[in-house]
Design a protein around this motif. Structure first.
Motif, short mmCIF file in Angstrom:
data_model
loop_
_atom_site.label_atom_id
_atom_site.label_comp_id
_atom_site.label_asym_id
_atom_site.label_seq_id
_atom_site.Cartn_x
_atom_site.Cartn_y
_atom_site.Cartn_z
N VAL A 1 0.52 -1.08 0.29
CA VAL A 1 -0.06 -0.13 -0.14
C VAL A 1 0.77 1.19 0.08
N GLY A 2 0.67 2.08 -0.43
CA GLY A 2 2.05 3.36 -0.70
C GLY A 2 1.21 4.35 -0.53
N GLY B 1 1.75 3.17 3.93
CA GLY B 1 0.95 1.81 3.99
C GLY B 1 1.25 0.11 4.52
N ALA B 2 1.09 -0.16 4.85
CA ALA B 2 1.53 -1.66 5.12
C ALA B 2 1.74 -2.40 3.45
N TRP C 1 -0.57 -0.86 -5.14
CA TRP C 1 -1.21 0.04 -4.74
C TRP C 1 -0.27 1.53 -4.26
#
Lengths: 741, 135
Positions: free
Chosen positions: B84-85, B88-89, B133
Motif C-alpha cells: 500500500v503506497g 501503508g502496510a 497500490w
C-alpha cells in the motif's frame, strides 16, 4: 533477560533417544515409556491427569479446546500474570483405541503400540485440559513463551490458586498444527519434541488443506515425529474421538516419542530447526496446494480490504454495523434485565418487613446486582462480534489498515477494536485489549479507552446540551458531536503522553499473520462470549457489586427527619381528606406526593453523599458548581449515568433517569442558595467538558486494575483523567464567560 | 537473522532507501537463484509480485527471533503480495527457506507495517509482475 529454562536436551539426557530412524528391540521405531509414570503399566487414573494444549496463533487451538471441553471449563490467570489460563475437563476414551492407533500412527508405531493394546483406554475417565497461550516458538523471551516453557517444565502452575496437583509438568501435551501452514508449524512441534513429554499431534484445519489441494501423509508424519498424529477439524468436530483415544493412551502409558529435533540456543539452532521442519514437510506433504499459488483469491480480497479508500469504506461500514449492533441490539436485553431487577426489587420490598433490611436488600443488594448484570449484554455482544470478525480473518486486515492511523500515537493497529468498543462501554473494550501483544501498547490502549464517549455519558450530554440550546437542535447536535471528538482526541493524546513517559519504549512495528478467510463459526463465537460473560461476573462483577452497595449506603445514611415543610404538607393532606370535599382524595394525594419529593430531596441532601457535596463545594466552585452540582459530580464518580437521577432527586425530589421535557424544565428553573440559576450556561459548558474527560466509572477502574496489571494503573488513570477533566472544565467555564455565555 | 542482538547492529541505512549493499555470501553462492554479491534492498522496495531472500533485519535480537518464528528468518524466501503506497502496510507470502525445493513448503501471509518492512533487507529474486497500490 530472565534465565533460559533448561533445554530439552538436558532433560532428554536422562532418557537415551535413539538416532532418527533407529529401530527398537522389536524391529520398529517406537515410543519410550516416560519414567515419570513408573513402569508404564500402572493405572494413573487414580490421580489428576493434566494435558497441555500447545499451538501457534491461528491454528484453531481455541476452537479445539472449546470443542473438547464444551462449557465445562473455567478461566483464571496464570500465577503472577495477566495471561488467561483456561482449563476444562475432557472425557477421554472416544474411539476404540486400536482403530484410533491405526489411523493416527504409521505402521511401525502402530505395531509397537499395538502390542498389548486394550480395546479401550480411559473410558469413563477424564483429564484436565489446559489451553496454553498461542506461541510461535517456545524459545522466545516473550511472556507467553516463557510461560509455556514453565508449564511444560512443571515450574509454572496454571492455577492462580495453586490448587492441589497443579505443580509438575503435564502428563501429556497435544500440539496443534495448522495443516495449511505445516512447514512453519513443525518448528513448534520440534521444540515440543525436545521437551520429552508424552505427546500427540493434532493436524488441524485439515479440511482447508484438502480444499487447497494439499496432500499430507499423516501416518508418515507420525513415523517421522515418533508420536501419534491425529487428523482433526475442530470446527466440524472431525477426529476428536481419535484425539481423545490417543491422549488417553499416551498419557495413560506415559509414551514419549523417541524422535527428536535439533536443539540448542541462538540463531544457528533456530536455523537448524527450520531446516529440519522443512525436511520433514518435504517428506510428508505435496500436491497442488504445497506451494505458493501467486495471485490467490486471498490476495484479491486483500487488495480491496487494505486499499486506503475502498478498505477504509469497508472498515467504516463494518465497524459502524458492529457499533450499532452493540449500541442498539444490546439495549433490548439490557432493558429486560432492568425490568427483571426492578420487579425483583419490588417483590423484595413487598415481602420483606419494613426497615433497614428491606432497604438494604431492595436498594442495595438487588440494585447492585442489577447494576452489575446490566453490563453483560454489551460485553457479550462485543466479544461475540469480535470473535466472529476474527474468525473470518478480517480483523487482522483491519488492524493492518488502522496501523497507519494509530501508530503516530504509539498505538498498534489492533487498538482500534478496543477504542471502537469503548464507544459502547469501556468494560468490554478493556477486555478486548488483550489481543495487543506488546504490554506497553496494551496498557496505553486501556488508559485511552475510557475517554471514548460511552453510552453512560449520553443522558448527561442530552441533558446539558438541551439546557444550553433549548429549542435549537442543530447547535445541540453540533455540541454533541464535539463531545465525541473531544473524547477521541483526549484519548489518543493521552496514549501518546503515556507512551512518551511511563510507557516509554520502542515496540516492534506491526507484524501480523493474516489467517485464511473462512466462514466464521457461530458456535465458537457464542461459547467465547459466554465464557467472557461468566468471567466478568465472577471477577470484576464481585468488586462492582461491593462498590455499588457502598454507594447506596452513602446515599441512604444517615437518616434525617423530614423537613418541617413536608410535615406541614402531610398535615394539610390529612385535613383535606378529612374534610370530605369532592376532589379531596386527589388533592390529598397531590399534597402527599409533594411532601414525598421534599422528603427525598432533604434525605439526599442530609446523607453522607450530600454532606460530602458541601465539604467539596469549595473545590468545585472555581469551575462553577454549587453544592448540589458537586453532589451530582461526586455521585457520578461511581457511575456517570447516575448524574441525571441524582440531580432529579436533589432538585425535584423525584427519582428519574429519563431526560424528558418536564425534568429539563424543572432543572432549568432550579435555583442555588443565593437565588441564581443552578444550571448557568457557563456551569453547563463546564459540566459538559468535565463529563467528556472525567473517569467516572468505578467498574472501569476495577477492570483497568485487573487487565493493566495492578491497582497503580487504575489510580494513575483516575488521577490523570480527573485532573484533565478539572482543567478542561476550568477552561470551558472561563472561556464561555469571556464569550458572553 | 544476522542481527540477533543490539550490540551487533550495523549502522542503520536511511529508512526507505534501497541499499546498494553487496550480500557477502555465507550461503554457498546460490540460494534459490540469487547470485552471490547481489545488492540488498529493503523489503519495502520490492514491487508486488517480486520475490526476495531475507538477509538481515535492523531489529533487536528478541524481535528478530519473533520474526524468525513467524517465518521471516534469514534465507527465507518471501514474495510481495500487496504494497500500500504512501507509507501503508505491505503483505508478503512466506515461501520457506533454502530447504524447500522450488519453494514448495506452503505459504503463510504476513502483514507488515511499513517501518518494519523498511528494516528488513532482502536480495531480489525475479521481476515484479503485478500491480500494487502506489508501489
Amino acid at each position: 533477560m530472565s534465565p533460559r529454562q533448561p533445554h530439552a536436551e538436558e532433560l532428554a539426557a536422562t532418557v537415551p533417544a535413539p538416532a532418527a530412524g533407529a529401530l527398537g528391540a522389536d524391529g520398529a521405531a517406537g515410543l519410550v515409556p516416560h519414567d515419570r509414570v513408573g513402569d508404564g503399566a500402572s493405572d494413573p487414573w487414580g490421580r489428576r491427569v493434566r494435558v497441555a494444549l500447545l499451538g501457534s496463533p491461528n491454528t484453531g487451538k481455541t476452537t479445539l479446546f472449546n470443542r473438547l471441553t464444551g462449557l465445562r471449563h473455567k478461566t483464571a490467570n496464570f500465577a503472577g500474570t495477566t495471561l488467561e489460563a483456561r482449563s476444562g475437563w475432557v472425557a477421554l476414551g472416544g474411539a476404540p483405541v486400536r482403530a484410533a492407533v491405526e489411523r493416527a500412527c504409521g505402521p511401525g508405531l502402530a505395531r509397537t503400540i499395538g502390542a498389548g493394546l486394550p480395546e479401550s483406554a480411559g473410558q469413563g475417565e477424564r483429564c484436565e485440559l489446559i489451553d496454553l497461550p498461542g506461541v510461535y516458538s517456545l524459545e522466545l523471551e516473550r511472556l507467553e513463551s516463557r510461560l509455556c516453557r514453565g508449564v511444560l517444565a512443571g515450574e509454572t502452575p496454571w492455577d492462580e490458586a495453586r490448587s492441589p496437583g497443579s505443580g509438575g509438568p503435564p502428563e501429556a501435551v497435544v500440539v496443534v498444527l495448522d495443516s495449511t501452514n505445516l512447514a512453519r508449524n513443525l518448528t513448534l512441534a520440534g521444540e515440543a519434541l525436545r521437551r520429552r513429554l508424552p505427546m500427540v499431534v493434532a493436524l488441524n484445519m485439515h479440511d482447508l488443506a484438502v480444499r487447497s489441494g494439499l496432500k499430507i501423509d499423516a501416518c508418515g508424519l507420525s513415523e517421522r515425529l515418533g508420536c501419534p498424529v491425529v487428523v482433526t477439524c475442530a470446527r466440524s468436530g472431525r477426529g476428536l474421538d481419535d484425539l481423545r483415544a490417543a491422549v488417553a493412551l499416551v498419557a495413560g502409558r506415559g509414551l514419549v516419542p523417541t524422535r527428536s529435533a535439533p536443539g540448542g540456543a541462538g540463531a544457528g539452532a533456530a536455523g537448524a530447526l527450520r531446516q529440519w521442519a522443512e525436511g520433514v514437510y518435504a517428506e510428508v506433504a505435496g500436491g497442488a496446494g504445497g506451494g505458493d499459488d501467486g495471485a490467490s483469491g486471498s490476495d484479491r480480497i486483500d487488495r480491496v480490504l487494505t486499499h486506503p479508500v475502498a478498505g477504509g469504506a469497508v472498515f467504516v461500514l463494518v465497524m459502524g454495523l458492529m457499533f450499532m449492533a452493540v449500541f442498539r441490539l444490546a439495549e433490548y436485553p439490557m432493558g429486560w434485565i432492568e425490568w427483571v431487577f426492578a420487579g425483583v426489587g419490588g417483590a423484595v420490598e413487598a415481602a420483606a418487613p419494613e426497615g433497614l433490611i428491606r432497604e438494604l436488600l431492595s436498594g442495595g443488594v438487588v440494585g447492585a446486582i442489577g447494576a452489575t448484570v446490566v453490563f453483560l449484554p454489551q460485553i457479550c455482544m462485543v466479544v461475540f462480534l469480535i470473535s466472529l470478525l476474527e474468525d473470518t480473518g478480517y480483523l487482522a486486515r483491519a488492524a493492518l489498515l488502522m496501523d497507519r492511523v494509530l501508530r503516530p500515537f504509539g498505538l498498534p493497529g489492533h487498538a482500534f477494536v478496543p477504542l471502537l468498543s469503548a464507544h459502547a462501554c469501556a468494560l468490554p473494550a478493556i477486555t478486548a485489549a488483550r489481543t495487543i501483544a506488546d504490554r506497553r501498547q496494551r496498557v496505553a490502549t486501556i488508559l485511552a479507552a475510557p475517554f471514548m464517549t460511552c453510552s453512560a455519558r449520553i443522558p448527561v450530554y442530552v441533558l446539558l446540551t438541551g439546557l444550553l440550546f433549548p429549542g435549537r437542535p442543530v447547535e445541540g447536535a453540533a455540541a454533541f458531536m464535539g463531545c465525541y471528538a473531544l473524547g477521541i482526541v483526549a484519548g489518543v493524546v493521552s496514549a501518546l503522553v503515556a507512551r512518551r513517559t511511563v510507557l516509554r519504549g520502542a515496540a516492534l512495528p506491526m507484524a501480523v499473520e493474516l489467517p485464511s478467510y473462512k466462514v466464521p463459526s457461530l458456535g465458537v463465537a457464542l461459547m467465547t462470549a459466554m465464557d467472557r460473560g461468566v468471567g466478568f461476573v465472577r471477577g470484576a462483577g464481585t468488586w462492582i457489586l461491593g462498590i455499588c452497595v457502598v454507594l447506596w449506603w452513602l446515599g441512604a445514611f444517615p437518616r434525617v427527619g423530614p423537613p418541617e415543610v413536608a410535615l406541614a404538607l402531610r398535615r394539610e393532606a390529612a385535613q383535606v381528606r378529612a374534610a370530605g370535599v369532592a376532589d379531596g382524595e386527589v388533592r390529598g394525594a397531590g399534597l402527599e406526593a409533594q411532601a414525598g419529593r421534599l422528603e427525598a430531596s432533604h434525605a439526599r441532601s442530609g446523607s453522607y453523599l450530600g454532606r460530602m457535596g458541601r465539604v467539596f463545594e469549595p473545590v468545585f466552585e472555581p469551575v462553577g458548581y454549587d453544592w448540589r452540582l458537586t453532589v451530582g459530580v461526586l455521585a457520578s464518580f461511581a457511575a456517570r449515568e447516575v448524574f441525571v437521577g441524582t440531580m432529579a432527586v436533589i432538585v425535584t425530589g423525584e427519582e428519574s433517569d429519563e431526560v424528558d421535557e418536564g425534568l429539563r424544565a424543572r432543572l432549568s428553573a432550579a435555583r442555588r442558595d443565593d437565588g441564581g440559576e443552578l444550571f448557568t450556561a457557563r456551569a453547563s459548558w463546564s459540566l459538559l467538558v468535565f463529563y467528556v474527560l472525567a473517569m467516572q466509572c468505578l467498574p472501569t477502574l476495577v477492570m483497568t486494575a485487573r487487565e493493566a496489571g495492578g491497582v497503580g494503573w487504575a489510580v494513575a488513570q483516575l488521577v490523570w483523567m480527573t485532573s484533565l477533566a478539572y482543567a478542561g472544565a476550568l477552561v470551558a467555564y472561563h472561556v464561555s464567560g469571556w464569550l458572553g455565555a | 537473522m544476522t542481527m540477533t542482538n543490539a550490540t551487533t547492529i550495523q549502522p542503520p541505512a536511511p529508512l526507505g532507501a534501497a541499499q546498494a549493499r553487496p550480500h557477502s555470501g555465507g550461503d554457498g553462492g546460490e540460494v534459490g537463484g540469487t547470485r552471490a554479491g547481489a545488492a540488498e534492498v529493503s523489503l519495502s522496495a520490492l514491487r508486488v509480485g517480486e520475490s526476495g531472500v531475507i538477509r538481515r533485519a535492523e531489529v533487536s535480537g528478541d524481535d528478530a527471533a519473533l520474526l524468525g518464528a513467524m517465518g521471516l528468518a534469514e534465507r527465507s524466501r518471501v514474495r510481495v503480495c500487496l504494497s500500500v503506497g504512501g507509507g501503508g502496510a505491505c503483505i508478503v507470502a512466506v515461501l520457506g527457506g533454502s530447504g524447500c525445493a522450488a519453494g514448495a513448503c506452503g505459504s503463510s501471509r504476513i502483514g507488515l507495517a511499513r517501518p518494519l518492512a523498511e528494516r528488513i533487507f532482502v536480495t531480489r529474486q525475479g521481476e515484479g509482475v503485478g500491480p500494487g497500490w502506489g508501489s
